[in-house]
Design a protein around this motif. Sequence first.
Motif, PDB file in Angstrom:
ATOM      1  N   UNK A 102       0.780  -1.234   0.000  1.00 15.48           N
ATOM      2  CA  UNK A 102       0.000   0.000   0.000  1.00 15.48           C
ATOM      3  C   UNK A 102       0.817   1.292   0.000  1.00 15.48           C
ATOM      4  N   UNK A 103       2.149   1.205   0.080  1.00 11.18           N
ATOM      5  CA  UNK A 103       2.981   2.406   0.165  1.00 11.18           C
ATOM      6  C   UNK A 103       4.212   2.294  -0.726  1.00 11.18           C
ATOM      7  N   UNK A 104       4.591   3.420  -1.335  1.00 18.25           N
ATOM      8  CA  UNK A 104       5.834   3.481  -2.109  1.00 18.25           C
ATOM      9  C   UNK A 104       6.826   4.366  -1.362  1.00 18.25           C
ATOM     10  N   UNK A 105       8.085   4.187  -1.682  1.00 12.27           N
ATOM     11  CA  UNK A 105       9.136   4.949  -1.023  1.00 12.27           C
ATOM     12  C   UNK A 105       9.427   6.209  -1.820  1.00 12.27           C
ATOM     13  N   UNK A 106       9.645   7.306  -1.087  1.00 15.05           N
ATOM     14  CA  UNK A 106       9.970   8.585  -1.720  1.00 15.05           C
ATOM     15  C   UNK A 106      10.952   9.327  -0.826  1.00 15.05           C
ATOM     16  N   UNK A 107      12.179   9.448  -1.306  1.00 16.17           N
ATOM     17  CA  UNK A 107      13.221  10.188  -0.595  1.00 16.17           C
ATOM     18  C   UNK A 107      14.351  10.453  -1.594  1.00 16.17           C
ATOM     19  N   UNK A 108      15.435  11.071  -1.171  1.00 11.31           N
ATOM     20  CA  UNK A 108      16.500  11.384  -2.141  1.00 11.31           C
ATOM     21  C   UNK A 108      17.086  10.169  -2.867  1.00 11.31           C
ATOM     22  N   UNK A 109      16.980   8.972  -2.275  1.00 15.37           N
ATOM     23  CA  UNK A 109      17.531   7.775  -2.908  1.00 15.37           C
ATOM     24  C   UNK A 109      16.494   6.986  -3.705  1.00 15.37           C
ATOM     25  N   UNK A 110      15.232   7.249  -3.455  1.00 12.69           N
ATOM     26  CA  UNK A 110      14.151   6.477  -4.077  1.00 12.69           C
ATOM     27  C   UNK A 110      13.109   7.440  -4.630  1.00 12.69           C
ATOM     28  N   UNK A 111      13.273   7.773  -5.884  1.00  9.99           N
ATOM     29  CA  UNK A 111      12.356   8.709  -6.538  1.00  9.99           C
ATOM     30  C   UNK A 111      12.211   8.375  -8.018  1.00  9.99           C
ATOM     31  N   UNK A 112      12.197   7.095  -8.321  1.00  8.39           N
ATOM     32  CA  UNK A 112      12.050   6.663  -9.715  1.00  8.39           C
ATOM     33  C   UNK A 112      10.768   7.212 -10.325  1.00  8.39           C
ATOM     34  N   UNK A 113       9.742   7.386  -9.509  1.00  7.44           N
ATOM     35  CA  UNK A 113       8.454   7.864 -10.013  1.00  7.44           C
ATOM     36  C   UNK A 113       8.492   9.320 -10.454  1.00  7.44           C
ATOM     37  N   UNK A 114       9.583   9.991 -10.221  1.00  4.92           N
ATOM     38  CA  UNK A 114       9.719  11.383 -10.648  1.00  4.92           C
ATOM     39  C   UNK A 114      10.028  11.553 -12.123  1.00  4.92           C
ATOM     40  N   UNK A 115      10.363  10.468 -12.777  1.00  2.00           N
ATOM     41  CA  UNK A 115      10.663  10.538 -14.211  1.00  2.00           C
ATOM     42  C   UNK A 115       9.874   9.458 -14.958  1.00  2.00           C
ATOM     43  N   UNK A 116       9.714   9.659 -16.235  1.00  2.00           N
ATOM     44  CA  UNK A 116       9.065   8.669 -17.090  1.00  2.00           C
ATOM     45  C   UNK A 116      10.147   7.801 -17.705  1.00  2.00           C
ATOM     46  N   UNK A 117       9.880   6.509 -17.755  1.00  2.32           N
ATOM     47  CA  UNK A 117      10.838   5.573 -18.345  1.00  2.32           C
ATOM     48  C   UNK A 117      10.111   4.629 -19.296  1.00  2.32           C
ATOM     49  N   UNK A 118      10.793   4.134 -20.294  1.00  8.10           N
ATOM     50  CA  UNK A 118      10.129   3.280 -21.292  1.00  8.10           C
ATOM     51  C   UNK A 118       9.722   1.919 -20.720  1.00  8.10           C
ATOM     52  N   UNK A 119       8.529   1.495 -21.075  1.00  7.15           N
ATOM     53  CA  UNK A 119       8.041   0.162 -20.714  1.00  7.15           C
ATOM     54  C   UNK A 119       7.480  -0.583 -21.918  1.00  7.15           C
ATOM     55  N   UNK A 120       7.107   0.151 -22.949  1.00 10.31           N
ATOM     56  CA  UNK A 120       6.561  -0.487 -24.147  1.00 10.31           C
ATOM     57  C   UNK A 120       7.330   0.041 -25.357  1.00 10.31           C
ATOM     58  N   UNK A 121       7.780  -0.879 -26.179  1.00  9.09           N
ATOM     59  CA  UNK A 121       8.539  -0.527 -27.376  1.00  9.09           C
ATOM     60  C   UNK A 121       8.012  -1.329 -28.554  1.00  9.09           C
ATOM     61  N   UNK A 122       7.695  -0.629 -29.623  1.00  8.90           N
ATOM     62  CA  UNK A 122       7.327  -1.307 -30.870  1.00  8.90           C
ATOM     63  C   UNK A 122       8.629  -1.568 -31.633  1.00  8.90           C
ATOM     64  N   UNK A 123       8.849  -2.805 -31.974  1.00  9.71           N
ATOM     65  CA  UNK A 123      10.049  -3.165 -32.716  1.00  9.71           C
ATOM     66  C   UNK A 123       9.961  -2.638 -34.145  1.00  9.71           C
ATOM     67  N   UNK A 124      11.019  -1.987 -34.580  1.00 13.53           N
ATOM     68  CA  UNK A 124      11.147  -1.522 -35.967  1.00 13.53           C
ATOM     69  C   UNK A 124      12.331  -2.265 -36.574  1.00 13.53           C
ATOM     70  N   UNK A 125      12.101  -3.161 -37.531  1.00  9.54           N
ATOM     71  CA  UNK A 125      13.179  -4.004 -38.045  1.00  9.54           C
ATOM     72  C   UNK A 125      14.319  -3.236 -38.710  1.00  9.54           C
ATOM     73  N   UNK A 126      14.078  -2.029 -39.207  1.00  7.41           N
ATOM     74  CA  UNK A 126      15.138  -1.276 -39.873  1.00  7.41           C
ATOM     75  C   UNK A 126      15.932  -0.377 -38.936  1.00  7.41           C
ATOM     76  N   UNK A 127      15.556  -0.355 -37.666  1.00  2.00           N
ATOM     77  CA  UNK A 127      16.295   0.463 -36.693  1.00  2.00           C
ATOM     78  C   UNK A 127      17.454  -0.372 -36.144  1.00  2.00           C
ATOM     79  N   UNK A 128      18.618   0.243 -36.061  1.00  2.00           N
ATOM     80  CA  UNK A 128      19.782  -0.460 -35.507  1.00  2.00           C
ATOM     81  C   UNK A 128      19.806  -0.211 -34.001  1.00  2.00           C
ATOM     82  N   UNK A 129      19.586  -1.243 -33.221  1.00  2.00           N
ATOM     83  CA  UNK A 129      19.514  -1.133 -31.765  1.00  2.00           C
ATOM     84  C   UNK A 129      20.891  -1.371 -31.149  1.00  2.00           C
ATOM     85  N   UNK A 130      21.205  -0.606 -30.094  1.00  2.44           N
ATOM     86  CA  UNK A 130      22.467  -0.787 -29.363  1.00  2.44           C
ATOM     87  C   UNK A 130      22.148  -0.997 -27.887  1.00  2.44           C
TER      88      UNK A 130
END
Length: 141
Positions: A38-66
């Motif tokens: 029921x609770x998430x952590x929020x402090x200087x060391x735990x603030x992942x929710x402050x930014x957006x990060x990728x979770x879904x990616x559509x594969x493009x066969x012509x893109x060169x991935x690294x």
Amino acid sequence: MDADEVFEDGFPPNARALLASETRDVCCFRLYDMWSDSHYREDPYWHAHGIYRPFILRYRPNHRYTWKEHPLHCGRFPSNIFELPSFLSYFRVKHLGWATDSIRQEKYAGYKRLDPSAAYGWKEQYESILDPEPHLVAWRE
């Protein structure tokens, strides 16, 4: 998604509409490190929710991935996916991988074993995992 991550309750009925775009390939969400059911952590060391990060990616066969070539914390996607068009979602992701004391004990021991000098992570964050009184915020649906 990792096995210890779940979308919030409102996501499933809206997923099809969210993914309908043919022109946007990377969908980003905010990730909340849950310290209990029921609770998430929020402090200087735990603030992942402050930014957006990728979770879904559509594969493009012509893109060169690294990829990052690290033994730890190398990411779930190729490092250059933001060369593709992206967008933000207001749906949130619960990360349950910290939600119990036993999980935190295991992860702390694992980081100390796999990355003792914190070459691939943040030493202060590693040390904060076992904080007996972290700042927690109630999750609201």
